[in-house]
Design a protein around this motif. Sequence first.
Motif, PDB file in Angstrom:
ATOM      1  N   LYS A   1       8.865  -6.329  -2.345  1.00 29.32           N
ATOM      2  CA  LYS A   1       8.895  -4.870  -2.448  1.00 29.32           C
ATOM      3  C   LYS A   1      10.327  -4.465  -2.764  1.00 29.32           C
ATOM      4  CE  LYS A   1       7.404  -0.600  -0.173  1.00 29.32           C
ATOM      5  NZ  LYS A   1       6.835   0.008   1.060  1.00 29.32           N
TER       6      LYS A   1
ATOM      7  N   ARG B   1      12.979  -1.239  -3.846  1.00 28.22           N
ATOM      8  CA  ARG B   1      13.321   0.161  -4.080  1.00 28.22           C
ATOM      9  C   ARG B   1      14.649   0.181  -4.816  1.00 28.22           C
ATOM     10  NH1 ARG B   1      16.002   4.890  -3.062  1.00 28.22           N
ATOM     11  NH2 ARG B   1      14.762   6.738  -2.544  1.00 28.22           N
TER      12      ARG B   1
ATOM     13  N   VAL C   1      15.557   3.206  -6.937  1.00 29.92           N
ATOM     14  CA  VAL C   1      15.464   4.489  -7.629  1.00 29.92           C
ATOM     15  C   VAL C   1      16.541   5.483  -7.214  1.00 29.92           C
ATOM     16  CG1 VAL C   1      13.008   4.265  -8.077  1.00 29.92           C
ATOM     17  CG2 VAL C   1      13.768   5.293  -5.932  1.00 29.92           C
TER      18      VAL C   1
ATOM     19  N   ASP D   1      18.284   1.514  -1.095  1.00 27.94           N
ATOM     20  CA  ASP D   1      17.710   0.678  -2.138  1.00 27.94           C
ATOM     21  C   ASP D   1      17.757  -0.760  -1.632  1.00 27.94           C
ATOM     22  OD1 ASP D   1      17.042   2.625  -3.985  1.00 27.94           O
ATOM     23  OD2 ASP D   1      18.988   2.564  -4.976  1.00 27.94           O
TER      24      ASP D   1
ATOM     25  N   SER E   1      17.930   7.218   2.468  1.00 34.37           N
ATOM     26  CA  SER E   1      17.148   5.998   2.301  1.00 34.37           C
ATOM     27  C   SER E   1      18.082   4.845   1.978  1.00 34.37           C
ATOM     28  CB  SER E   1      16.110   6.180   1.189  1.00 34.37           C
ATOM     29  OG  SER E   1      15.229   5.081   1.146  1.00 34.37           O
TER      30      SER E   1
ATOM     31  N   VAL F   1      16.039  10.615  -4.465  1.00 33.52           N
ATOM     32  CA  VAL F   1      14.782  11.237  -4.883  1.00 33.52           C
ATOM     33  C   VAL F   1      14.602  12.518  -4.059  1.00 33.52           C
ATOM     34  CG1 VAL F   1      12.319  10.913  -5.295  1.00 33.52           C
ATOM     35  CG2 VAL F   1      13.842   8.936  -5.325  1.00 33.52           C
TER      36      VAL F   1
ATOM     37  N   ARG G   1       0.820  -1.217   0.000  1.00 29.99           N
ATOM     38  CA  ARG G   1       0.000   0.000   0.000  1.00 29.99           C
ATOM     39  C   ARG G   1       0.855   1.269   0.000  1.00 29.99           C
ATOM     40  NH1 ARG G   1      -2.760  -4.033   2.370  1.00 29.99           N
ATOM     41  NH2 ARG G   1      -5.005  -4.170   1.998  1.00 29.99           N
ATOM     42  N   ARG G   2       1.937   1.271   0.745  1.00 28.74           N
ATOM     43  CA  ARG G   2       2.845   2.400   0.741  1.00 28.74           C
ATOM     44  C   ARG G   2       3.795   2.231  -0.431  1.00 28.74           C
ATOM     45  NH1 ARG G   2       4.069   7.615   1.420  1.00 28.74           N
ATOM     46  NH2 ARG G   2       6.247   7.940   2.049  1.00 28.74           N
ATOM     47  N   ARG G   3       3.792   3.148  -1.375  1.00 29.92           N
ATOM     48  CA  ARG G   3       4.556   3.038  -2.610  1.00 29.92           C
ATOM     49  C   ARG G   3       4.165   1.764  -3.375  1.00 29.92           C
ATOM     50  NH1 ARG G   3       7.040   7.941  -3.708  1.00 29.92           N
ATOM     51  NH2 ARG G   3       8.135   8.728  -1.862  1.00 29.92           N
ATOM     52  N   PRO G   4       2.917   1.664  -3.796  1.00 31.85           N
ATOM     53  CA  PRO G   4       2.452   0.433  -4.450  1.00 31.85           C
ATOM     54  C   PRO G   4       3.211   0.097  -5.730  1.00 31.85           C
ATOM     55  CG  PRO G   4       0.853   2.217  -4.714  1.00 31.85           C
ATOM     56  CD  PRO G   4       1.845   2.673  -3.699  1.00 31.85           C
ATOM     57  N   GLU G   5       3.835   1.107  -6.371  1.00 36.17           N
ATOM     58  CA  GLU G   5       4.593   0.833  -7.590  1.00 36.17           C
ATOM     59  C   GLU G   5       5.822  -0.029  -7.316  1.00 36.17           C
ATOM     60  OE1 GLU G   5       6.309   4.601  -5.832  1.00 36.17           O
ATOM     61  OE2 GLU G   5       4.317   3.713  -6.097  1.00 36.17           O
ATOM     62  N   ARG G   6       6.191  -0.131  -6.048  1.00 37.03           N
ATOM     63  CA  ARG G   6       7.347  -0.962  -5.696  1.00 37.03           C
ATOM     64  C   ARG G   6       6.956  -2.408  -5.395  1.00 37.03           C
ATOM     65  NH1 ARG G   6      10.362   3.395  -1.625  1.00 37.03           N
ATOM     66  NH2 ARG G   6      10.625   5.034  -3.208  1.00 37.03           N
TER      67      ARG G   6
END
Length: 211
Positions: free
Chosen positions: A158, A160, A162, A98, A96, A165, A9-14
């Motif tokens: 999930k 990450r 990227v 990755d 953060s 950012v 749900r948090r950052r669903p694109e991941r």
Amino acid sequence: MPTERTRVRRRPERGHYDRATIDAILDEALLCHVGVVVDGEPFVIPTTIVREGDWVYLHGSPKNRLLTTIAAGAAACITVTLVDSIVAGRSGFGMSMDYRSVVIFAHGEVIDDPAEKNRLVYRFVEAIIPGHQVRPAKPQELNATLFLRFPIEEASAKIRDVGVVDPEEDQALDLWAGVVPLKLVAGEPRPCPALKPGTATPDYAKGWKRP
């Protein structure tokens, strides 16, 4: 397909739900963390994990309260995380990592068959350090080990990947930002002090690396 528990749900694109992605992360991992509720209290322990087909396997002492609770029917949450890089942003909120992670919700099945338990001993050895030679397991050792398997049915990954950012206004600051890649690297093998004289360090130990 994702379930209500596995949907990111948090950052669903991941979120990733295909088995190829999930299996690749599980196969690279050496450790997982297993969470379960014991007598109304949450507990989490780290332990080795092995995937074989549509199942993941754990093992430990029959006196381990968390594993025996799972063996008695409690639901478990198994997580794996691989950190790929430190992400250094231009602000504290831009820091953060990755990473690649997997979450599995499942009930464990106890493996009682001695032949299957014996096979799994070698499977764990091969998964951790391929090519390593060990003596045959003793019956009392197998009896003193609890093996559990969990179906990879309710699971999600999930990822990450990227990098930095930062907001556009921060990009004009005179500050460095970037990523520091991380990887698991083996050091020089250290022979056991009690090693039989003349026993050479095998190539599989010298060249150990994860997938």
